[in-house]
Design a protein around this motif. Structure first.
Motif, PDB file in Angstrom:
ATOM      1  N   THR A  82      18.188  22.024  55.606  1.00  0.00           N
ATOM      2  CA  THR A  82      19.634  22.159  55.719  1.00  0.00           C
ATOM      3  C   THR A  82      20.221  22.514  54.362  1.00  0.00           C
ATOM      4  OG1 THR A  82      21.721  21.011  56.201  1.00  0.00           O
ATOM      5  CG2 THR A  82      19.884  19.650  55.433  1.00  0.00           C
ATOM      6  N   GLY A  83      21.264  23.318  54.380  1.00  0.00           N
ATOM      7  CA  GLY A  83      21.967  23.658  53.142  1.00  0.00           C
ATOM      8  C   GLY A  83      22.995  22.628  52.743  1.00  0.00           C
ATOM      9  N   TYR A  84      23.187  21.601  53.562  1.00  0.00           N
ATOM     10  CA  TYR A  84      24.108  20.529  53.207  1.00  0.00           C
ATOM     11  C   TYR A  84      23.408  19.503  52.328  1.00  0.00           C
ATOM     12  CZ  TYR A  84      27.318  22.182  56.831  1.00  0.00           C
ATOM     13  OH  TYR A  84      28.170  22.940  57.581  1.00  0.00           O
TER      14      TYR A  84
ATOM     15  N   PRO B 206      22.219  22.827  49.056  1.00  0.00           N
ATOM     16  CA  PRO B 206      22.412  24.275  49.000  1.00  0.00           C
ATOM     17  C   PRO B 206      21.453  24.924  48.014  1.00  0.00           C
ATOM     18  CG  PRO B 206      24.094  23.164  47.714  1.00  0.00           C
ATOM     19  CD  PRO B 206      23.305  22.078  48.401  1.00  0.00           C
ATOM     20  N   TYR B 207      21.149  26.198  48.269  1.00  0.00           N
ATOM     21  CA  TYR B 207      20.353  26.957  47.307  1.00  0.00           C
ATOM     22  C   TYR B 207      21.242  27.373  46.149  1.00  0.00           C
ATOM     23  CZ  TYR B 207      17.803  30.821  45.192  1.00  0.00           C
ATOM     24  OH  TYR B 207      17.175  31.647  44.293  1.00  0.00           O
ATOM     25  N   VAL B 208      20.808  27.100  44.924  1.00  0.00           N
ATOM     26  CA  VAL B 208      21.539  27.475  43.713  1.00  0.00           C
ATOM     27  C   VAL B 208      20.629  28.390  42.905  1.00  0.00           C
ATOM     28  CG1 VAL B 208      22.692  26.655  41.633  1.00  0.00           C
ATOM     29  CG2 VAL B 208      22.815  25.294  43.745  1.00  0.00           C
ATOM     30  N   ALA B 209      20.962  29.682  42.856  1.00  0.00           N
ATOM     31  CA  ALA B 209      20.050  30.678  42.273  1.00  0.00           C
ATOM     32  C   ALA B 209      19.686  30.354  40.830  1.00  0.00           C
ATOM     33  CB  ALA B 209      20.671  32.066  42.372  1.00  0.00           C
ATOM     34  N   ARG B 210      20.642  29.885  40.037  1.00  0.00           N
ATOM     35  CA  ARG B 210      20.339  29.616  38.624  1.00  0.00           C
ATOM     36  C   ARG B 210      19.399  28.429  38.450  1.00  0.00           C
ATOM     37  NH1 ARG B 210      25.378  27.370  39.450  1.00  0.00           N
ATOM     38  NH2 ARG B 210      25.605  25.186  38.764  1.00  0.00           N
ATOM     39  N   ARG B 211      19.204  27.655  39.519  1.00  0.00           N
ATOM     40  CA  ARG B 211      18.300  26.507  39.446  1.00  0.00           C
ATOM     41  C   ARG B 211      16.984  26.774  40.168  1.00  0.00           C
ATOM     42  NH1 ARG B 211      21.495  20.846  39.742  1.00  0.00           N
ATOM     43  NH2 ARG B 211      19.373  20.203  39.168  1.00  0.00           N
ATOM     44  N   ASN B 212      16.712  28.042  40.463  1.00  0.00           N
ATOM     45  CA  ASN B 212      15.410  28.442  40.996  1.00  0.00           C
ATOM     46  C   ASN B 212      14.488  28.642  39.798  1.00  0.00           C
ATOM     47  OD1 ASN B 212      13.171  29.629  42.133  1.00  0.00           O
ATOM     48  ND2 ASN B 212      14.287  31.190  43.256  1.00  0.00           N
TER      49      ASN B 212
ATOM     50  N   GLY C 216      13.897  25.774  47.187  1.00  0.00           N
ATOM     51  CA  GLY C 216      14.201  27.021  46.507  1.00  0.00           C
ATOM     52  C   GLY C 216      14.846  26.809  45.162  1.00  0.00           C
ATOM     53  N   SER C 217      15.510  25.677  44.980  1.00  0.00           N
ATOM     54  CA  SER C 217      16.121  25.345  43.691  1.00  0.00           C
ATOM     55  C   SER C 217      15.996  23.845  43.475  1.00  0.00           C
ATOM     56  CB  SER C 217      17.589  25.794  43.652  1.00  0.00           C
ATOM     57  OG  SER C 217      18.342  25.285  44.741  1.00  0.00           O
ATOM     58  N   ASP C 218      15.973  23.448  42.200  1.00  0.00           N
ATOM     59  CA  ASP C 218      15.591  22.065  41.902  1.00  0.00           C
ATOM     60  C   ASP C 218      16.690  21.039  42.153  1.00  0.00           C
ATOM     61  OD1 ASP C 218      17.269  22.431  39.716  1.00  0.00           O
ATOM     62  OD2 ASP C 218      15.643  22.443  38.233  1.00  0.00           O
TER      63      ASP C 218
ATOM     64  N   ILE D 100       9.394  30.270  50.765  1.00  0.00           N
ATOM     65  CA  ILE D 100      10.379  29.988  49.725  1.00  0.00           C
ATOM     66  C   ILE D 100       9.965  30.743  48.469  1.00  0.00           C
ATOM     67  CG2 ILE D 100      11.521  28.183  48.392  1.00  0.00           C
ATOM     68  CD1 ILE D 100      10.650  26.228  50.624  1.00  0.00           C
ATOM     69  N   PRO D 101      10.648  31.852  48.166  1.00  0.00           N
ATOM     70  CA  PRO D 101      10.226  32.661  47.013  1.00  0.00           C
ATOM     71  C   PRO D 101      10.578  32.021  45.680  1.00  0.00           C
ATOM     72  CG  PRO D 101      12.228  33.553  47.991  1.00  0.00           C
ATOM     73  CD  PRO D 101      11.788  32.434  48.887  1.00  0.00           C
ATOM     74  N   ARG D 102       9.741  32.283  44.699  1.00  0.00           N
ATOM     75  CA  ARG D 102      10.071  31.938  43.318  1.00  0.00           C
ATOM     76  C   ARG D 102      10.997  33.011  42.760  1.00  0.00           C
ATOM     77  NH1 ARG D 102       4.344  30.789  43.880  1.00  0.00           N
ATOM     78  NH2 ARG D 102       4.114  33.025  43.687  1.00  0.00           N
TER      79      ARG D 102
END
Length: 210
Positions: A104-106, A128-134, A142-144, A184-186
């Motif tokens: 879930t993105g929540y 949520p996915y946060v691109a800068r934390r991938n 996907g993100s930490d 889940i891509p790096r």
């Protein structure tokens, strides 16, 4: 009850341990920047399937089956139908060591309120996915900022603290002339895949992450 579905896929080996069935729901309003599956954002009522039909698909899959992964889209935006589906999976699996993992993105604080859903999950990956934390190789996330929450004895055995979770990666499949990526891509993985395909004269267009 009906559930809007993006796709059903088996075998899935990149979203949880072992060989799994994957169920992607259709529809998400969270809209994380850099999402791999933007094609799952729009609601598509014409893609609704009866929960009984999805359960029939699961029951017809070859064994062994180690788990079911539910993702999206956003499963909690169709919480009543997903709860109905998970209740059916719970009954169908019986005593089999077959886990249910939901993405879930929540954040967990919000996801935990959907008790009819989470009480039927063995583990939930929330946030949520946060691109800068991938960054790095954070298993199953996907993100930490995202959190893996184990909820049952089976969930703790497969996803709990101290358990070595599967490394992130992508699984490819081809259907209807399109390449589908599961996993889940790096950071940079999708760009490297696109460059590799182009170098082999495979046309890359209409990607779901742009």
């Amino acid at each position: 009850m009906n559930l809007e579905i993006s796709r059903l896929h088996h075998p899935v080996t990149a979203l949880g341990p072992g060989v799994r069935a994957g169920i992607w729901v259709q529809g998400c309003t969270i809209g994380c920047h850099g999402c791999l599956a933007r094609d799952t954002w729009e609601r598509r009522p014409e893609r609704a399937l009866p929960v009984a039909e999805i359960l029939g698909w699961l029951a017809g899959l070859p064994r062994p089956l180690d788990g079911v992964t539910v993702s999206g889209g956003e499963p909690l935006q169709q919480a009543a139908a997903v709860a109905d589906l998970l209740a059916g999976i719970h009954e169908w699996r019986g005593a089999q060591p077959l886990d249910v993992l939901l993405f879930t993105g929540y954040p967990w604080s919000r996801a935990a309120r959907e008790t009819a859903v989470v009480e039927r999950c063995d583990a939930v990956v929330a946030g949520p996915y946060v691109a800068r934390r991938n960054r790095g190789d954070v298993p199953l996330r996907g993100s930490d900022n995202q959190r893996v929450v184990a909820l049952t004895a089976l969930g703790r055995a497969r996803y709990g603290p101290g358990v070595k979770l599967p490394a992130r990666g992508l699984q490819a499949s081809v259907a209807d002339g399109r390449i589908w990526f599961v996993g889940i891509p790096r950071a940079g993985d999708l760009e490297r895949v696109a460059a590799g395909l182009t170098a082999r004269d495979v046309r890359v267009g209409g990607t779901t992450w742009d």
